[in-house]
Structure formats: C-alpha cells, structure tokens
Design a protein around this motif. Sequence first.
Motif, PDB file in Angstrom:
ATOM      1  N   PHE A   1     -29.612  54.127  37.286  1.00 37.31           N
ATOM      2  CA  PHE A   1     -29.087  53.617  36.095  1.00 37.31           C
ATOM      3  C   PHE A   1     -29.503  54.449  34.903  1.00 37.31           C
ATOM      4  N   ILE A   2     -29.741  55.776  34.867  1.00 34.74           N
ATOM      5  CA  ILE A   2     -30.375  56.620  34.097  1.00 34.74           C
ATOM      6  C   ILE A   2     -28.968  56.828  32.909  1.00 34.74           C
ATOM      7  N   SER A   3     -27.703  57.434  33.313  1.00 33.35           N
ATOM      8  CA  SER A   3     -26.764  57.616  32.551  1.00 33.35           C
ATOM      9  C   SER A   3     -26.480  56.482  31.757  1.00 33.35           C
ATOM     10  N   GLU A   4     -26.128  55.227  32.321  1.00 31.58           N
ATOM     11  CA  GLU A   4     -25.799  54.151  31.674  1.00 31.58           C
ATOM     12  C   GLU A   4     -26.810  53.790  30.677  1.00 31.58           C
ATOM     13  N   SER A   5     -28.114  54.018  31.131  1.00 32.28           N
ATOM     14  CA  SER A   5     -28.997  53.491  30.188  1.00 32.28           C
ATOM     15  C   SER A   5     -29.129  54.215  28.918  1.00 32.28           C
ATOM     16  N   VAL A   6     -28.770  55.760  29.135  1.00 37.17           N
ATOM     17  CA  VAL A   6     -28.886  56.386  28.019  1.00 37.17           C
ATOM     18  C   VAL A   6     -27.569  56.211  26.974  1.00 37.17           C
ATOM     19  N   LEU A   7     -26.475  56.291  27.508  1.00 36.31           N
ATOM     20  CA  LEU A   7     -25.292  55.857  26.748  1.00 36.31           C
ATOM     21  C   LEU A   7     -25.270  54.633  25.982  1.00 36.31           C
ATOM     22  N   LEU A   8     -25.939  53.600  26.586  1.00 33.69           N
ATOM     23  CA  LEU A   8     -25.731  52.243  25.846  1.00 33.69           C
ATOM     24  C   LEU A   8     -27.105  52.253  24.821  1.00 33.69           C
ATOM     25  N   GLY A   9     -28.331  52.813  25.210  1.00 40.49           N
ATOM     26  CA  GLY A   9     -29.318  53.121  24.426  1.00 40.49           C
ATOM     27  C   GLY A   9     -29.220  53.447  23.095  1.00 40.49           C
ATOM     28  N   VAL A  10     -28.313  54.858  23.378  1.00 39.38           N
ATOM     29  CA  VAL A  10     -28.063  55.706  21.936  1.00 39.38           C
ATOM     30  C   VAL A  10     -27.135  55.062  21.276  1.00 39.38           C
ATOM     31  N   THR A  11     -26.095  54.402  21.858  1.00 42.67           N
ATOM     32  CA  THR A  11     -25.170  53.627  21.106  1.00 42.67           C
ATOM     33  C   THR A  11     -25.371  52.379  20.274  1.00 42.67           C
ATOM     34  N   HIS A  12     -26.277  51.814  21.120  1.00 42.50           N
ATOM     35  CA  HIS A  12     -27.204  50.469  20.209  1.00 42.50           C
ATOM     36  C   HIS A  12     -28.119  50.837  19.157  1.00 42.50           C
ATOM     37  N   ALA A  13     -28.722  52.073  19.475  1.00 39.99           N
ATOM     38  CA  ALA A  13     -29.887  52.584  18.593  1.00 39.99           C
ATOM     39  C   ALA A  13     -28.989  53.085  17.255  1.00 39.99           C
ATOM     40  N   LEU A  14     -27.999  53.508  17.418  1.00 38.78           N
ATOM     41  CA  LEU A  14     -27.241  53.885  16.126  1.00 38.78           C
ATOM     42  C   LEU A  14     -26.277  52.728  15.584  1.00 38.78           C
ATOM     43  N   GLY A  15     -26.371  51.491  16.075  1.00 39.43           N
ATOM     44  CA  GLY A  15     -25.733  50.251  15.392  1.00 39.43           C
ATOM     45  C   GLY A  15     -24.608  50.054  15.934  1.00 39.43           C
ATOM     46  N   PHE A  16     -23.859  50.656  16.905  1.00 33.45           N
ATOM     47  CA  PHE A  16     -22.662  50.506  17.516  1.00 33.45           C
ATOM     48  C   PHE A  16     -22.833  49.826  18.924  1.00 33.45           C
ATOM     49  N   ASN A  17     -21.382  49.377  19.229  1.00 30.76           N
ATOM     50  CA  ASN A  17     -21.227  48.402  20.262  1.00 30.76           C
ATOM     51  C   ASN A  17     -20.570  48.999  21.168  1.00 30.76           C
TER      52      ASN A  17
END
Length: 115
Positions: free
Chosen positions: A88-104
Amino acid sequence: MSLEVNLEQKNLWKKELNDLSKIIEISGGVELLVGEVSAIAEKYLGDLKLVTKELKEGKGYVIIKGCPIDDDLTELPTSISRPKNKSFISESVLLGVTHALGFNPYGFYKKKMGH
C-alpha cells in the motif's frame, strides 16, 4: 515549484508506511488511516504552507520528487481489482500528501466502483 525528498528520508518514510501496512490490510484500505498517512507525509515533506500557496495562488502545480513507491510494481493494471500481492505504499503516499495539503481525493462512481 519543486520539492525533493532525499534518499534517507524516502527510506524512512517507506519504513513507516510498511509498518502500517498490516493495519491497512486488516482494516480494508488506506482510506481508514488517512490521518496517519497524512501525518507521515507532513513529517517528510516539511512545511507545506508554501506548497499550498503555490497550488492556490501560483502556477497550480508542484513537482514532488523522491517519494517512496511500492517495490513490487509490475505492469499497468488491466482490471479494476487491486493486485493481491501489491503493498500500500503508493496509495498511502498519494493519499497522505493530498490530505496533508488540505485536499480530498475523489473517485468516479462508474470507475472502480467509486474508489
């Protein structure tokens, strides 16, 4: 604007996500651990205020280099089902970065059953 994660940080980020992988697998997906993967992304990307400002007021994009990806990436997917042997590394990075930036992140109902 461009950010680059150095190799040491990339490996530490990946190790933290690997440590979460069993919980992600049991819970049924990375979406349920969005807070955790977001906090990890923030830890390795640093102050994201400049990134958010660039996205909202600048050119509208940021290049982020050096993020961790799955070791076991094979060819492009040919079906909507997730490969069973993939981490789940790729999904975790994409979701983590997106959410950390305040986007959904979003999905389309007719694509991959809305995921």
